[in-house]
Motif scaffolding. Structure first.
Motif, PDB file in Angstrom:
ATOM      1  N   ASP A  72      -3.610   5.253  -2.739  1.00 17.05           N
ATOM      2  CA  ASP A  72      -2.312   5.334  -3.400  1.00 17.05           C
ATOM      3  C   ASP A  72      -1.453   4.179  -2.913  1.00 17.05           C
ATOM      4  O   ASP A  72      -1.259   4.023  -1.693  1.00 17.05           O
ATOM      5  CB  ASP A  72      -1.630   6.663  -3.083  1.00 17.05           C
ATOM      6  N   LYS A 121     -10.591   5.694  -6.309  1.00 11.15           N
ATOM      7  CA  LYS A 121      -9.548   6.102  -7.245  1.00 11.15           C
ATOM      8  C   LYS A 121      -8.224   5.458  -6.831  1.00 11.15           C
ATOM      9  O   LYS A 121      -7.750   5.659  -5.708  1.00 11.15           O
ATOM     10  CB  LYS A 121      -9.401   7.627  -7.254  1.00 11.15           C
ATOM     11  N   LYS A 123      -4.070   4.685  -7.543  1.00 12.85           N
ATOM     12  CA  LYS A 123      -2.842   5.119  -8.215  1.00 12.85           C
ATOM     13  C   LYS A 123      -1.692   4.243  -7.741  1.00 12.85           C
ATOM     14  O   LYS A 123      -1.591   3.914  -6.547  1.00 12.85           O
ATOM     15  CB  LYS A 123      -2.538   6.595  -7.919  1.00 12.85           C
ATOM     16  N   ILE A 125       2.401   3.905  -7.515  1.00 14.31           N
ATOM     17  CA  ILE A 125       3.647   4.675  -7.550  1.00 14.31           C
ATOM     18  C   ILE A 125       4.811   3.755  -7.217  1.00 14.31           C
ATOM     19  O   ILE A 125       4.761   3.003  -6.232  1.00 14.31           O
ATOM     20  CB  ILE A 125       3.624   5.847  -6.533  1.00 14.31           C
ATOM     21  N   ILE A 148      -4.145   1.676 -15.130  1.00 15.91           N
ATOM     22  CA  ILE A 148      -4.070   2.248 -13.786  1.00 15.91           C
ATOM     23  C   ILE A 148      -3.172   3.486 -13.811  1.00 15.91           C
ATOM     24  O   ILE A 148      -2.077   3.466 -14.389  1.00 15.91           O
ATOM     25  CB  ILE A 148      -3.514   1.211 -12.787  1.00 15.91           C
ATOM     26  N   GLU A 149      -3.610   4.569 -13.191  1.00 14.36           N
ATOM     27  CA  GLU A 149      -2.762   5.755 -13.086  1.00 14.36           C
ATOM     28  C   GLU A 149      -1.481   5.376 -12.360  1.00 14.36           C
ATOM     29  O   GLU A 149      -1.510   4.665 -11.345  1.00 14.36           O
ATOM     30  CB  GLU A 149      -3.488   6.860 -12.327  1.00 14.36           C
ATOM     31  N   ASN A 150      -0.343   5.806 -12.872  1.00 15.91           N
ATOM     32  CA  ASN A 150       0.920   5.360 -12.292  1.00 15.91           C
ATOM     33  C   ASN A 150       2.000   6.422 -12.403  1.00 15.91           C
ATOM     34  O   ASN A 150       1.883   7.376 -13.175  1.00 15.91           O
ATOM     35  CB  ASN A 150       1.378   4.059 -12.955  1.00 15.91           C
ATOM     36  N   GLU A 151       3.047   6.208 -11.643  1.00 15.47           N
ATOM     37  CA  GLU A 151       4.199   7.112 -11.646  1.00 15.47           C
ATOM     38  C   GLU A 151       5.422   6.351 -11.173  1.00 15.47           C
ATOM     39  O   GLU A 151       5.339   5.535 -10.254  1.00 15.47           O
ATOM     40  CB  GLU A 151       3.931   8.305 -10.727  1.00 15.47           C
ATOM     41  N   ASN A 195       0.881  14.331  -1.736  1.00 13.06           N
ATOM     42  CA  ASN A 195       0.081  13.982  -2.905  1.00 13.06           C
ATOM     43  C   ASN A 195      -1.139  13.102  -2.633  1.00 13.06           C
ATOM     44  O   ASN A 195      -2.099  13.149  -3.410  1.00 13.06           O
ATOM     45  CB  ASN A 195       0.957  13.265  -3.943  1.00 13.06           C
TER      46      ASN A 195
END
Length: 341
Positions: A72, A121, A123, A125, A148-151, A195
């Motif tokens: 992350d 994996k 992520k 943020i 890319i998975e993001n937040e 998380n």
């Protein structure tokens, strides 16, 4: 007539021997062809098998016992503040949002390169504080246009107000800028604890990265953590202030870079969720009250856990050209800047 020698039998025997050696945990190097005999893989390509073994020539193989499963990357952004503790201009003298966007671009490039070969994996943020709507939309557009998975999280400083002492260690009032910075770090730590699955990279929004930085972080973490049988902390930058005194150190080999043991860093670092939980009190101490130096609680952790930084640098802290906490030596700063336009 010149006799033509038939080497096919020799070639078959060589490959058979190489395969047997591999089954026994060894590799045979054909130094004439500059490749591994069994696979035909050139020695100047990636020989390491992520999560299985790290190979650095000519030292051979390190069996990976500490496999990285996830990373992350938490970027703390604040495009409204030019400099936290000084009024000087950064190198190239651009608006703060320009450094933020180039930082994010450099990390996205690094993740994409790493994804090509690493079964990890990822992520991304972003925890933002008081960037304008326009600047926040630029950040959002940049991140949302990737796979890319993001937040993106908007920081609420009041969430941590009761846990922070507004008076610093010198008995003076901490500035609003510093308190919001502490709250952003606090939010990053809490988010990671709640998380994250494995590794966490905490990074500020003025660090531009070489394209191979993320990949090097992961493969080096696996290699060195397996060697020492413990978790560690990775600092992304080779800070100039580390050369201001002649401290003794240890030199280690990562995937493609040399790394050295350090006892100090700024607030950008990579570590594991295990270490974060183990030293939770120390990590959060720098968010609860302003220390001198600010990162003192981190340095206390480094006295117990291994912290390393790369030589040469994998990321450059784009501060004022005269700052000993900024531009890393022996790196083409302009090249990194232009590559992330």
């Amino acid at each position: 007539m010149k006799e033509i020698k038939n080497n096919s039998k020799k070639s078959i025997l060589s490959k058979l021997l190489a395969k047997i050696s591999r089954l026994l945990g060894y590799e045979i190097v054909d130094q004439n062809n500059f490749e591994l005999l069994a696979s035909g893989k050139p020695l100047n390509t990636q020989l390491t098998e992520p999560g299985k073994k790290s190979i650095v020539m000519p030292l051979g193989e390190v069996k990976i016992t500490r496999k990285v499963k996830a990373l992350d990357i938490i970027i703390r952004t604040c495009a409204s503040v030019k400099m936290l503790t000084q009024n000087k201009e950064r190198i190239f003298e651009k608006e703060k949002i320009e450094y933020t966007l180039r930082t994010i671009k450099s990390i996205i490039k690094g993740i994409k390169l790493a994804q090509e070969t690493l079964p990890v994996k990822f992520k991304l943020i972003v925890i933002d504080h008081e960037s304008s709507d326009d600047n926040l939309e630029k950040i959002r557009h940049l991140i949302k246009n990737t796979s890319i998975e993001n937040e993106i999280i908007n920081l609420d400083v009041n969430e941590f107000k009761e846990q922070m002492n507004t008076t610093n260690k010198n008995g003076k009032q901490s500035t609003d800028k510093q308190l919001s910075n502490m709250a952003n770090i606090f939010k990053s730590l809490v988010y990671a604890k709640n998380n994250a699955q494995d590794l966490i990279y905490f990074i500020e929004d003025d660090y531009l990265h070489k394209i191979d930085a993320i990949k090097e972080f992961v493969l080096t973490y696996e290699r060195i953590a397996s060697q020492i049988n413990n978790e560690l902390i990775i600092c992304p930058a080779d800070y100039p202030y580390l050369y201001a005194k002649a401290d003794k150190t240890n030199i280690l080999l990562g995937e493609k870079y040399h790394w050295r043991k350090i006892d100090e860093s700024l607030c950008s670092f990579l570590t594991s969720k295990n270490l974060l939980e183990k030293h939770w009190g120390k990590f959060t101490a720098m968010c609860k009250q302003e220390h001198y130096p600010f990162e003192s609680p981190l340095h206390d952790i480094y006295s117990k856990e291994l912290c390393i930084s790369p030589i040469p640098s994998l990321a450059v802290h784009f501060t004022n050209v005269n700052s000993i906490f900024g531009l890393s030596p022996h790196v083409d700063w302009k090249k990194i800047w232009d590559e992330n336009e």
